[in-house]
Scaffold this active site. Structure first.
Site, PDB file in Angstrom:
ATOM      1  N   ARG A  21       0.820  -1.209   0.000  1.00 36.25           N
ATOM      2  CA  ARG A  21       0.000   0.000   0.000  1.00 36.25           C
ATOM      3  C   ARG A  21       0.854   1.258   0.000  1.00 36.25           C
ATOM      4  O   ARG A  21       1.727   1.413   0.845  1.00 36.25           O
ATOM      5  CB  ARG A  21      -0.928   0.008   1.220  1.00 36.25           C
ATOM      6  N   SER A 136     -21.931 -14.533  12.723  1.00 32.35           N
ATOM      7  CA  SER A 136     -21.374 -13.380  12.022  1.00 32.35           C
ATOM      8  C   SER A 136     -21.341 -13.612  10.511  1.00 32.35           C
ATOM      9  O   SER A 136     -20.942 -14.691  10.053  1.00 32.35           O
ATOM     10  CB  SER A 136     -19.957 -13.160  12.586  1.00 32.35           C
ATOM     11  N   SER A 188     -19.395  -2.436   1.898  1.00 35.55           N
ATOM     12  CA  SER A 188     -18.841  -1.288   1.178  1.00 35.55           C
ATOM     13  C   SER A 188     -17.955  -1.637   0.003  1.00 35.55           C
ATOM     14  O   SER A 188     -17.591  -0.756  -0.759  1.00 35.55           O
ATOM     15  CB  SER A 188     -18.049  -0.423   2.149  1.00 35.55           C
ATOM     16  N   HIS A 216     -21.763   2.391   6.465  1.00 39.89           N
ATOM     17  CA  HIS A 216     -21.822   2.920   5.094  1.00 39.89           C
ATOM     18  C   HIS A 216     -23.230   3.345   4.701  1.00 39.89           C
ATOM     19  O   HIS A 216     -23.523   3.488   3.521  1.00 39.89           O
ATOM     20  CB  HIS A 216     -21.250   1.907   4.104  1.00 39.89           C
ATOM     21  N   THR A 244     -20.811   5.239  12.236  1.00 39.89           N
ATOM     22  CA  THR A 244     -19.615   6.068  12.347  1.00 39.89           C
ATOM     23  C   THR A 244     -19.997   7.529  12.150  1.00 39.89           C
ATOM     24  O   THR A 244     -21.005   7.842  11.510  1.00 39.89           O
ATOM     25  CB  THR A 244     -18.556   5.684  11.296  1.00 39.89           C
ATOM     26  N   LYS A 247     -17.818   8.995   8.113  1.00 40.74           N
ATOM     27  CA  LYS A 247     -18.055   8.798   6.682  1.00 40.74           C
ATOM     28  C   LYS A 247     -19.182   9.745   6.233  1.00 40.74           C
ATOM     29  O   LYS A 247     -18.930  10.911   5.993  1.00 40.74           O
ATOM     30  CB  LYS A 247     -18.268   7.317   6.406  1.00 40.74           C
ATOM     31  N   THR A 362      -8.564  -7.198   1.160  1.00 42.27           N
ATOM     32  CA  THR A 362      -9.809  -6.449   1.323  1.00 42.27           C
ATOM     33  C   THR A 362     -10.913  -7.077   0.460  1.00 42.27           C
ATOM     34  O   THR A 362     -12.077  -7.129   0.863  1.00 42.27           O
ATOM     35  CB  THR A 362      -9.585  -4.965   0.946  1.00 42.27           C
TER      36      THR A 362
HETATM   37  C1  LIG Z   1     -14.873   2.189   8.218  1.00 43.38           C
HETATM   38  C2  LIG Z   1     -15.644   1.043   8.826  1.00 43.38           C
HETATM   39  C3  LIG Z   1     -15.727   0.874  10.211  1.00 43.38           C
HETATM   40  C4  LIG Z   1     -14.883   1.681  11.151  1.00 43.38           C
HETATM   41  O1  LIG Z   1     -15.383   2.956  11.296  1.00 43.38           O
HETATM   42  P1  LIG Z   1     -14.358   4.134  11.675  1.00 43.38           P
HETATM   43  O2  LIG Z   1     -15.215   5.174  12.238  1.00 43.38           O
HETATM   44  O3  LIG Z   1     -13.675   4.515  10.386  1.00 43.38           O
HETATM   45  O4  LIG Z   1     -13.377   3.566  12.647  1.00 43.38           O
HETATM   46  C5  LIG Z   1     -16.602  -0.078  10.716  1.00 43.38           C
HETATM   47  N1  LIG Z   1     -17.333  -0.862   9.913  1.00 43.38           N
HETATM   48  C6  LIG Z   1     -17.243  -0.750   8.572  1.00 43.38           C
HETATM   49  C7  LIG Z   1     -18.080  -1.641   7.728  1.00 43.38           C
HETATM   50  C8  LIG Z   1     -16.388   0.185   7.981  1.00 43.38           C
HETATM   51  O5  LIG Z   1     -16.277   0.256   6.664  1.00 43.38           O
END
Ligand SMILES: *Cc1c(COP(=O)(O)O)cnc(C)c1O
Length: 403
Positions: A21, A136, A188, A216, A244, A247, A362
């Site tokens: 990366r 899960s 995502s 997301h 979150t 985002k 990923t």
């Molecule tokens: C980005 C992400 C997180 C973590 O959230 P952050 O606030 O960036 O730490 C948790 N779950 C998923 C699915 C994510 O894509």
């Protein structure tokens, strides 16, 4: 052992596989999103960011930045401690109330990140529920997987979005054991959505607690931006909604919303909540302003969806292999890690377009891709530039066109 030699060797292995990366060194420009300056060696170049998770551009919203300035001037830079030891600022309390109200739950609890929210909540549930099992989805985010592992609870993984497999896993658990079903709404990397109602029906049948990661989706779906569960009228049936603030809401931090007893329980037992200093007051104030703003501006969500649909259509018309996605995420298949990195480099250095390559682990090998996230601020002109650049890079690298 020669430690440095070991470290360098492991990194070389990534390079050989084409999945080392390299971070783009960007300087975001408030007021000019999605433009940024890209620092490349000694030079600086103006570029357009096409892969930001600041999905609505809220990171530069003037009301949000003004709220952060105000809180910074009033309360200073840091919170001053963990929540229990002088680190609870009034903005934290207001933000938790706002998030509870957003999700129509009794309570909310904020964490320093969405990662910590997932890790701590699932980790605490798994370690505390007597003889508990966590079920899960196989595509769950690393933060959920790590939290479950940390909990040392028994875990069962069901095939991604596969309800027959989920039921088989639930059926295997002896009756009476506590169960948590953990899943996401929007995944995502592919842009697909979980069959939330079916999962909730199974949870009812097997008396399981439900945990949904709406990272997301918060800000982006539903009448007030509470997520896909709001859009589908299912919020009240979900026990724990996680999100979150980094985002769709454009700031940083994570949270859960749920019953008062659940939030009090995690507040009281969750290591990642208790033993870490709380988010700075300006961050909490900015996030609070952002959530309030996004709730009231559903036209932002409509515009966001329109931009994503338009980009999918335009790339497809240009022969670019857009992968199926029912969301705002626009993945484009390359199918090779080295070519994926090459395509990304060519776009950045020759066309001023930044989209990072997404490679294993990923996504599965052979499905390496570019992942575009158009925002309301990506206008038609930027889209023209992107589509032209993509056609040129596809031609030059001899990449596969849409079938
Ligand atoms: C980005 C992400 C997180 C973590 O959230 P952050 O606030 O960036 O730490 C948790 N779950 C998923 C699915 C994510 O894509």
């Amino acid at each position: 052992m020669d430690y440095d030699n070991f470290f360098a060797g492991r990194v070389d292995a990534l390079k050989a596989e084409g999945r080392y990366r390299v971070f783009a060194d960007l300087e975001r420009k408030a007021g000019d999103f999605p433009s940024a300056k890209s620092h490349q060696g000694t030079g600086v170049k103006d570029i357009t960011v096409w892969c930001s998770n600041d999905y609505l551009g809220m990171g530069q919203n003037p009301l949000v930045t003004a709220a952060m300035h105000r809180a910074l001037d009033e309360s200073g830079a840091g919170a001053g401690g963990t929540r229990n030891i002088s680190g609870t600022n009034h903005y934290h309390v207001l933000l938790e109330q706002e998030l509870a109200s957003l999700h129509k739950k009794e309570a909310g609890l904020i964490f320093t990140s969405g990662y910590v929210a997932n890790h701590t909540t699932l980790g605490t549930l798994g370690s505390m529920l007597p003889d508990g099992v966590i079920v899960s989805d196989s595509n769950n985010h690393n933060s959920m997987i790590a939290g479950i592992r940390h909990s040392q609870a028994e875990k069962k993984i069901f095939k991604h979005n596969d309800m027959a497999d989920l039921e088989a896993k639930l059926n295997d658990i002896s009756p009476g054991r506590p169960i948590v079903i953990a899943f996401e709404s929007v995944y995502s990397m592919d842009g697909d959505i979980a069959p939330i109602k079916d999962i909730l029906d199974l949870a009812d049948k097997y008396n399981a607690l439900t945990f949904i990661d709406e990272v997301h989706a918060v800000g982006l779906y539903g009448a007030e931006g509470a997520g896909v569960a709001e859009r589908d009228g299912l919020m009240d049936r979900i026990d724990i909604i996680q999100g979150t603030l980094a985002k769709g809401f454009g700031v940083v931090g994570g949270y859960i919303a749920g019953s008062a007893s659940l939030c009090d329980f995690i507040r009281s037992y969750g290591d990642g909540f208790i033993f870490s200093s709380s988010m700075p007051p300006p961050v909490a104030a900015g996030a609070l302003e952002s959530v309030r703003y996004v709730r009231e501006h559903s036209e932002l969500r409509d515009h966001h969806q329109e931009r994503a649909a338009t980009l999918k259509r335009r790339l497809t018309e240009g022969g670019i292999p857009v992968m199926p996605s029912v969301t705002h995420i626009v993945p484009v298949l390359v199918g090779d890690p080295v070519l994926c990195k090459q395509a990304s480099d060519d776009l950045l250095y020759n066309h001023g377009i930044y989209v990072q390559p997404i490679n294993y682990p990923t996504v599965p090998r052979g499905t390496e891709r570019l992942r575009f996230t158009p925002t309301p601020q990506h206008d038609d002109l930027l889209m023209d530039q992107l589509v032209d650049a993509m056609k040129s890079v596809w031609h030059q690298l001899g990449l596969k066109e849409a079938a």
